[in-house]
Every structure is written in structure tokens, then in C-alpha cells.
Design a protein around this motif. Structure first.
Motif, PDB file in Angstrom:
ATOM      1  N   ASP A   1      15.318  40.303  37.465  1.00 54.85           N
ATOM      2  CA  ASP A   1      15.100  40.190  38.903  1.00 54.85           C
ATOM      3  C   ASP A   1      14.265  38.971  39.264  1.00 54.85           C
ATOM      4  OD1 ASP A   1      16.518  42.515  39.268  1.00 54.85           O
ATOM      5  OD2 ASP A   1      14.748  43.801  39.371  1.00 54.85           O
ATOM      6  N   GLY A   2      14.221  37.983  38.376  1.00 54.83           N
ATOM      7  CA  GLY A   2      13.389  36.813  38.593  1.00 54.83           C
ATOM      8  C   GLY A   2      13.772  35.989  39.807  1.00 54.83           C
ATOM      9  N   LEU A   3      12.796  35.216  40.267  1.00 52.60           N
ATOM     10  CA  LEU A   3      12.951  34.333  41.407  1.00 52.60           C
ATOM     11  C   LEU A   3      14.209  33.476  41.270  1.00 52.60           C
ATOM     12  CD1 LEU A   3      11.291  33.265  43.933  1.00 52.60           C
ATOM     13  CD2 LEU A   3      10.570  31.439  42.410  1.00 52.60           C
ATOM     14  N   THR A   4      14.974  33.396  42.362  1.00 52.62           N
ATOM     15  CA  THR A   4      16.212  32.627  42.363  1.00 52.62           C
ATOM     16  C   THR A   4      16.238  31.735  43.597  1.00 52.62           C
ATOM     17  OG1 THR A   4      17.384  34.382  41.185  1.00 52.62           O
ATOM     18  CG2 THR A   4      18.745  32.773  42.362  1.00 52.62           C
ATOM     19  N   VAL A   5      16.637  30.496  43.420  1.00 55.12           N
ATOM     20  CA  VAL A   5      16.747  29.541  44.524  1.00 55.12           C
ATOM     21  C   VAL A   5      18.222  29.421  44.893  1.00 55.12           C
ATOM     22  CG1 VAL A   5      16.338  27.153  45.269  1.00 55.12           C
ATOM     23  CG2 VAL A   5      14.732  28.273  43.692  1.00 55.12           C
ATOM     24  N   TYR A   6      18.500  29.574  46.183  1.00 57.10           N
ATOM     25  CA  TYR A   6      19.888  29.514  46.658  1.00 57.10           C
ATOM     26  C   TYR A   6      19.867  29.060  48.112  1.00 57.10           C
ATOM     27  CZ  TYR A   6      24.806  30.958  46.955  1.00 57.10           C
ATOM     28  OH  TYR A   6      26.167  30.986  47.092  1.00 57.10           O
ATOM     29  N   TRP A   7      20.848  28.302  48.505  1.00 52.05           N
ATOM     30  CA  TRP A   7      20.927  27.736  49.842  1.00 52.05           C
ATOM     31  C   TRP A   7      21.237  28.826  50.866  1.00 52.05           C
ATOM     32  CZ3 TRP A   7      22.919  26.126  45.336  1.00 52.05           C
ATOM     33  CH2 TRP A   7      22.514  24.880  44.865  1.00 52.05           C
ATOM     34  N   VAL A   8      20.449  28.885  51.935  1.00 53.02           N
ATOM     35  CA  VAL A   8      20.651  29.904  52.969  1.00 53.02           C
ATOM     36  C   VAL A   8      22.026  29.767  53.611  1.00 53.02           C
ATOM     37  CG1 VAL A   8      19.840  30.799  55.190  1.00 53.02           C
ATOM     38  CG2 VAL A   8      18.198  30.148  53.454  1.00 53.02           C
ATOM     39  N   GLY A   9      22.433  28.541  53.931  1.00 54.63           N
ATOM     40  CA  GLY A   9      23.750  28.343  54.536  1.00 54.63           C
ATOM     41  C   GLY A   9      24.875  28.845  53.647  1.00 54.63           C
ATOM     42  N   ARG A  10      24.754  28.586  52.352  1.00 58.12           N
ATOM     43  CA  ARG A  10      25.767  29.061  51.405  1.00 58.12           C
ATOM     44  C   ARG A  10      25.716  30.582  51.278  1.00 58.12           C
ATOM     45  NH1 ARG A  10      26.295  25.843  45.865  1.00 58.12           N
ATOM     46  NH2 ARG A  10      26.937  24.222  47.302  1.00 58.12           N
ATOM     47  N   LEU A  11      24.507  31.162  51.343  1.00 62.14           N
ATOM     48  CA  LEU A  11      24.372  32.615  51.300  1.00 62.14           C
ATOM     49  C   LEU A  11      25.069  33.243  52.507  1.00 62.14           C
ATOM     50  CD1 LEU A  11      23.232  35.257  50.139  1.00 62.14           C
ATOM     51  CD2 LEU A  11      21.132  34.796  51.446  1.00 62.14           C
ATOM     52  N   CYS A  12      24.856  32.649  53.693  1.00 62.85           N
ATOM     53  CA  CYS A  12      25.511  33.178  54.900  1.00 62.85           C
ATOM     54  C   CYS A  12      27.030  33.125  54.758  1.00 62.85           C
ATOM     55  CB  CYS A  12      25.057  32.402  56.139  1.00 62.85           C
ATOM     56  SG  CYS A  12      23.361  32.752  56.628  1.00 62.85           S
ATOM     57  N   ALA A  13      27.550  32.011  54.248  1.00 63.40           N
ATOM     58  CA  ALA A  13      29.001  31.885  54.071  1.00 63.40           C
ATOM     59  C   ALA A  13      29.520  32.915  53.063  1.00 63.40           C
ATOM     60  CB  ALA A  13      29.360  30.471  53.626  1.00 63.40           C
ATOM     61  N   LEU A  14      28.798  33.115  51.970  1.00 62.95           N
ATOM     62  CA  LEU A  14      29.176  34.112  50.961  1.00 62.95           C
ATOM     63  C   LEU A  14      29.171  35.512  51.570  1.00 62.95           C
ATOM     64  CD1 LEU A  14      29.566  35.330  48.093  1.00 62.95           C
ATOM     65  CD2 LEU A  14      27.116  35.003  47.741  1.00 62.95           C
ATOM     66  N   LEU A  15      28.117  35.843  52.290  1.00 63.29           N
ATOM     67  CA  LEU A  15      28.021  37.173  52.906  1.00 63.29           C
ATOM     68  C   LEU A  15      29.114  37.385  53.944  1.00 63.29           C
ATOM     69  CD1 LEU A  15      24.153  37.355  53.284  1.00 63.29           C
ATOM     70  CD2 LEU A  15      25.560  38.848  51.837  1.00 63.29           C
ATOM     71  N   GLU A  16      29.383  36.363  54.772  1.00 69.73           N
ATOM     72  CA  GLU A  16      30.440  36.505  55.776  1.00 69.73           C
ATOM     73  C   GLU A  16      31.794  36.719  55.099  1.00 69.73           C
ATOM     74  OE1 GLU A  16      32.068  34.387  59.812  1.00 69.73           O
ATOM     75  OE2 GLU A  16      31.656  33.111  58.099  1.00 69.73           O
ATOM     76  N   ARG A  17      32.060  35.971  54.038  1.00 71.08           N
ATOM     77  CA  ARG A  17      33.328  36.141  53.307  1.00 71.08           C
ATOM     78  C   ARG A  17      33.466  37.558  52.766  1.00 71.08           C
ATOM     79  NH1 ARG A  17      32.894  33.108  48.348  1.00 71.08           N
ATOM     80  NH2 ARG A  17      32.441  35.111  47.410  1.00 71.08           N
ATOM     81  N   GLU A  18      32.402  38.089  52.193  1.00 66.89           N
ATOM     82  CA  GLU A  18      32.436  39.441  51.636  1.00 66.89           C
ATOM     83  C   GLU A  18      32.562  40.490  52.735  1.00 66.89           C
ATOM     84  OE1 GLU A  18      32.725  40.313  48.383  1.00 66.89           O
ATOM     85  OE2 GLU A  18      32.966  38.163  48.104  1.00 66.89           O
ATOM     86  N   VAL A  19      31.878  40.285  53.858  1.00 66.22           N
ATOM     87  CA  VAL A  19      31.963  41.217  54.984  1.00 66.22           C
ATOM     88  C   VAL A  19      33.385  41.259  55.522  1.00 66.22           C
ATOM     89  CG1 VAL A  19      31.294  41.452  57.422  1.00 66.22           C
ATOM     90  CG2 VAL A  19      29.533  41.219  55.660  1.00 66.22           C
ATOM     91  N   LYS A  20      34.039  40.110  55.625  1.00 66.47           N
ATOM     92  CA  LYS A  20      35.406  40.049  56.158  1.00 66.47           C
ATOM     93  C   LYS A  20      36.410  40.796  55.284  1.00 66.47           C
ATOM     94  CE  LYS A  20      35.181  35.836  58.910  1.00 66.47           C
ATOM     95  NZ  LYS A  20      35.639  34.448  59.022  1.00 66.47           N
ATOM     96  N   LYS A  21      36.083  40.977  54.011  1.00 66.08           N
ATOM     97  CA  LYS A  21      36.969  41.715  53.102  1.00 66.08           C
ATOM     98  C   LYS A  21      36.936  43.217  53.374  1.00 66.08           C
ATOM     99  CE  LYS A  21      36.470  38.630  49.108  1.00 66.08           C
ATOM    100  NZ  LYS A  21      35.937  38.562  47.731  1.00 66.08           N
ATOM    101  N   ARG A  22      35.913  43.673  54.081  1.00 68.46           N
ATOM    102  CA  ARG A  22      35.737  45.106  54.315  1.00 68.46           C
ATOM    103  C   ARG A  22      36.434  45.521  55.603  1.00 68.46           C
ATOM    104  NH1 ARG A  22      33.356  43.031  50.431  1.00 68.46           N
ATOM    105  NH2 ARG A  22      31.872  44.144  49.131  1.00 68.46           N
ATOM    106  N   THR A  23      37.246  46.542  55.518  1.00 64.85           N
ATOM    107  CA  THR A  23      37.850  47.073  56.743  1.00 64.85           C
ATOM    108  C   THR A  23      36.763  47.805  57.522  1.00 64.85           C
ATOM    109  OG1 THR A  23      38.514  49.087  55.600  1.00 64.85           O
ATOM    110  CG2 THR A  23      40.144  47.324  55.744  1.00 64.85           C
TER     111      THR A  23
END
Length: 170
Positions: free
Chosen positions: A105-127
Motif C-alpha cells: 500500500d506504499g505511496l504512489t505518484v500518479y497524474w490526477v488528470g490521467r486518474l480522472c480519465a481512467l475512472l471515467e472510462r471504468e465508470v462508463k463500462k458500468r450499466t
């Protein structure tokens, strides 16, 4: 009202928190209808970065997106924060954690904009999950009184059209 009784949920804001919440709620059984309302016209994919600690990492794992975040982001071994004059404020040495490498569970660096795009893509897969851009919440009409059986919002949509949205939970 228990989670199993929720048939409709409205989330205000399609940023990382709102999208992650929708993704996690989409895992409920039975799955409620989820509507995400955001005043912005589109997703904010600005290339800003942030650090995610153990609580966020655990949620990313539960949502099934940690593997992609770890693949495209990185886990710093050592970092520190300093004052403008160079004086060290505090630091982080991951080698001392012994958390099993990338599975921890260590600290991870990730771009917020890319996280939003990833989350939106995954959300769109859900009916049963819908994101509505250009929808600004202007007021809470009901839902604050414990006797209310639902909650409703007044929303300004595209072209200034006002609409009332109602759900079991907002």
C-alpha cells in the motif's frame, strides 16, 4: 436506509472523488442507478500530479484500477519535502516499510488528470451509471429532514434549463 435499499444515487462532481465513489457504488448488489452531475463541460484532464497514500491505494485496489495506476505511475523509494531555503521538513523512505514491493500500500505518484480519465472510462463500462456534463447544482430542495424519504436538487443544465433531480441519496 441501508445500502441494499438504495435504488438511485446522485453524486455531485465528476472529479476523482466523485468518479471513484461512483465506481465503488456500482459494485453494490443490487446496483443502484447512479447519476453524476458536473458543472464543467468536460472531464478535467489537466496534467497535474499527486501522491496517493495507503487509504487511497486500498480504494484503488478495491475498485480494480490499482494495477493500471501502478503501471503508469511510480512508487518513489525515497522523497523529502524542504523549505525554500533547502532545510529538510520531513521525508519518506519506502525501503523501511518492507511492504512486499508493488503489491503493498506504499505511496504512489500518479497524474490526477490521467486518474480522472481512467475512472471515467471504468465508470462508463458500468450499466446504470450516467455522467451528465454541464449540469450545475444550484440548490438542495429536500433531503435534510430525517423524515424525508428521498432528496432532490435543482440543477441548471445546458442552455440554462432548470430541472429537479430526485434520488434516494445524494
Amino acid at each position: 436506509m441501508s445500502d441494499s435499499q438504495l435504488s438511485s444515487i446522485i453524486i455531485v462532481g465528476a472529479g476523482p472523488s466523485g468518479l471513484l465513489l461512483a465506481l465503488l457504488l456500482a459494485g453494490l448488489s443490487p446496483r443502484p442507478d447512479i447519476t453524476i452531475l458536473d458543472a464543467a463541460p468536460t472531464l478535467n484532464e489537466a496534467p497535474r500530479a499527486t501522491h496517493y497514500g495507503s487509504p487511497a491505494i486500498q480504494l484503488f485496489r478495491k475498485a480494480g484500477i490499482l494495477e493500471e495506476i501502478r503501471r503508469d505511475g511510480y512508487m518513489p523509494e525515497k522523497i523529502c519535502w524542504r523549505k525554500l531555503n533547502g532545510e529538510r521538513i520531513c521525508g519518506y523512505d519506502r525501503s523501511l516499510l518492507h511492504d512486499g514491493g508493488l503489491d503493498g500500500d506504499g505511496l504512489t505518484v500518479y497524474w490526477v488528470g490521467r486518474l480522472c480519465a481512467l475512472l471515467e472510462r471504468e465508470v462508463k463500462k458500468r450499466t446504470g451509471v450516467e455522467v451528465q456534463w454541464g449540469h450545475k447544482v444550484t440548490s438542495l430542495k429536500s433531503g435534510l429532514d430525517p423524515r424525508d424519504t428521498s432528496a432532490s436538487l435543482e440543477v441548471e443544465g445546458p442552455g440554462g434549463k432548470m430541472t429537479t433531480y430526485t434520488a434516494d441519496y445524494i
